[in-house]
Scaffold this active site. Structure first.
Site, PDB file in Angstrom:
ATOM      1  CB  SER A 245      -1.956  -0.594   7.458  1.00  0.00           C
ATOM      2  OG  SER A 245      -1.050   0.274   6.799  1.00  0.00           O
ATOM      3  CE  LYS A 246      -3.551   2.487  14.451  1.00  0.00           C
ATOM      4  NZ  LYS A 246      -3.038   1.462  15.334  1.00  0.00           N
ATOM      5  NE  ARG A 247       2.283   1.079   5.099  1.00  0.00           N
ATOM      6  CZ  ARG A 247       2.063   0.953   3.804  1.00  0.00           C
ATOM      7  NH1 ARG A 247       2.431   1.905   2.975  1.00  0.00           N
ATOM      8  NH2 ARG A 247       1.472  -0.121   3.329  1.00  0.00           N
ATOM      9  CG  HIS A 248      -3.144   3.058   3.402  1.00  0.00           C
ATOM     10  ND1 HIS A 248      -2.967   1.778   3.861  1.00  0.00           N
ATOM     11  CD2 HIS A 248      -2.463   3.140   2.244  1.00  0.00           C
ATOM     12  CE1 HIS A 248      -2.208   1.105   3.012  1.00  0.00           C
ATOM     13  NE2 HIS A 248      -1.887   1.905   2.027  1.00  0.00           N
ATOM     14  N   GLY A 249      -3.827   6.358   6.787  1.00  0.00           N
ATOM     15  CA  GLY A 249      -4.717   7.287   7.503  1.00  0.00           C
ATOM     16  C   GLY A 249      -5.498   6.511   8.549  1.00  0.00           C
TER      17      GLY A 249
END
Ligand code: GLU
Length: 475
Positions: free
Chosen positions: A245-249
């Site tokens: 998800s966006k949390r990972h980049g």
């Protein structure tokens, strides 16, 4: 064997997701390997999210990756859009109703929510209990949804080309809504109708859809359609093993393009997320088409590793023919403040080889190339170490010595060597102040390359600027 036909069926979300792109690549490779067809089907039935821009973003990502698709003869445009096909879905739904394979369900949303709550409280999986299957007495103009009469007997076996045999107990499959109360068809119904119409032989998709497959198989059976082969590909996870998800980049393919990645690096990276061929890491497109096989798709989820992607990108940048990088580099240069009209492409083609070795992304390359084109450059703080009063004499001598020699490798080498001898310095002690003065940086390609590529006029202007500054005693 009949022609292989596969499809990529994204729901528009505003961008091409990394996971979607990987699914698209697997399908594309499978089709190209078998000289079959690869179709693109836009699942835009959720009209609130499916704007033209959101659809274009997907096509744009596909084109950037070089994934060309075949036009299916039944579609209006190059890609099939499900919103073109509502009449067909309605027809299919009414066929099922007529054959009593589907029924009207008059349960209201509130009633369903209430029953859900009760089931959850009792720690049961909420499933529709089929109470409207035999309900009579309500006029058809009363609001209703249409449900498919799922078979409750026996087992449903998915023979998956990645997962092997996956068995579902039919009793766990409840009566699926195939048309909402506003008449709009639902996802599983549309997928089956389209996959059949398009003659899809292999459904290759993310394993988040595995749970839909028994429902879809029952629909195939109800329609009397042959069931395609399925291949459910494990998800892509972040380094913490949570779904990417966006949390990972960045999760959008386009963001990588904007960050200076090459499509061939991206494609090579994504294909290795879940698929492998011995321990080979780097593949040309031709090799991928030749070697891709569903048998080599692994069963465990793949971990997204940005470092490895960067490493592959550096590899592709290093090995690219300079003209291949020009267009993308021009865009990146524009982003770092060098307008296209200031750039001579021929010069750029000569600069690129000097930077390929040291640039991991095209942004890095643009940042290193900018000083060749800008009139005024910015000086990194680190250059202060070399642009100090103690080095004023070196810069003055360089300026004087280089004045009447041509900016070519051998004369430059001789000249700098001469300066080193006279002043009792090593080459690096002379080269670093020059580099700092003419590039504004402490690292750059070899000093002779930079001098030659920059040319006398720009180099002297920058050296003069530093001589003047240091003469005034400016720090
Ligand atoms: N539209 C679905 C998605 O974007 C894919 C459906 C399918 O491949 O069957 O996840």
């Amino acid at each position: 064997m009949s022609e292989i036909r596969v499809r990529f069926a994204p729901s528009p979300t505003g961008f091409l997701h990394i996971g979607g792109a990987r699914t698209a690549i697997f399908n594309w490779l499978y089709a190209r390997h078998h000289q079959g067809k690869f179709y693109l089907r836009i699942e835009d039935t959720d009209q609130s999210r499916s704007t033209d821009e959101a659809i274009e973003a997907i096509l744009d990502g596909m084109r950037w990756l070089g994934l060309d698709w075949d036009r299916w003869e039944g579609s209006k445009g190059d890609a099939l859009r499900q919103t073109e096909r509502f009449d067909l879905y309605r027809q299919k739904i009414s066929d099922l109703l007529e054959q009593e394979k589907a029924y009207r369900c008059y349960c209201t949303a509130d009633e369903l929510a209430e029953r859900r709550k009760v089931a959850m409280k009792a720690k049961q999986v909420p499933r529709y209990d089929g109470r409207c299957r035999d309900r009579t007495g309500l006029a058809p103009d009363h609001p209703y949804a249409i449900r498919f009469k799922a078979s409750k007997e026996g087992k449903i076996v998915v023979r998956d080309q990645v997962k092997g045999e996956v068995v579902f107990d039919s009793s766990t499959v409840d009566d699926l809504i195939i048309a909402r109360s506003d008449g709009s068809p639902t996802y599983n119904l549309c997928v089956v109708v389209d996959d059949v119409a398009m003659g899809i032989t292999h459904v290759i998709r993310g394993d988040d859809h595995l749970n839909n497959t028994p429902r879809q198989i029952q629909l195939y059976e109800a329609f009397g359609y042959p069931i395609p082969h399925f291949a459910h590909v494990p998800m892509i996870l972040g380094s913490d093993k949570a779904r990417l998800s966006k949390r990972h980049g960045a999760t959008a393919v386009q963001q990588y393009r904007d960050e200076g990645y090459l499509p061939e690096a991206m494609l090579n990276y994504l294909v290795r997320l879940g698929w492998s061929h011995k321990d080979q890491e780097i593949f040309t497109l031709e090799e991928l088409v030749e070697k891709f096989a569903l048998e080599d798709v692994g069963t465990s989820p793949a971990i997204f590793n940005p470092e490895k992607l960067l490493w592959l990108n550096a590899h592709y940048i290093k090995n690219a023919a300079p003209p291949h990088l020009v267009e993308s580099l021009l865009k990146q240069l524009n982003d770092v403040g060098v307008a296209k009209k200031r750039i001579n492409t021929e010069t750029l083609n000569r600069i690129i080889p000097a930077l390929q070795e040291r640039s991991r992304t095209l942004i890095e390359m643009a940042e290193s190339a900018a000083y060749f084109f800008l009139d005024e450059i910015e000086y990194d703080e680190k250059t202060q170490k070399f642009l100090k009063p103690e080095n004023l004499e070196i810069l003055k001598t360089v300026r004087k010595t280089l004045d009447d020699i041509p900016f070519e490798h051998d004369p430059l080498l001789e000249a700098l060597k001469g300066i080193c001898e006279t002043m009792g310095l090593k080459l690096a002690q002379v080269a670093q102040p020059i580099r700092a003065a003419i590039t504004g940086k402490v690292v750059s390609p070899g000093i002779f390359d930079v001098l030659m590529l920059l040319g006398k006029e720009k180099a002297f202007k920058r050296i003069d600027f530093q001589i003047e500054r240091l003469s005034k005693g400016e720090p």
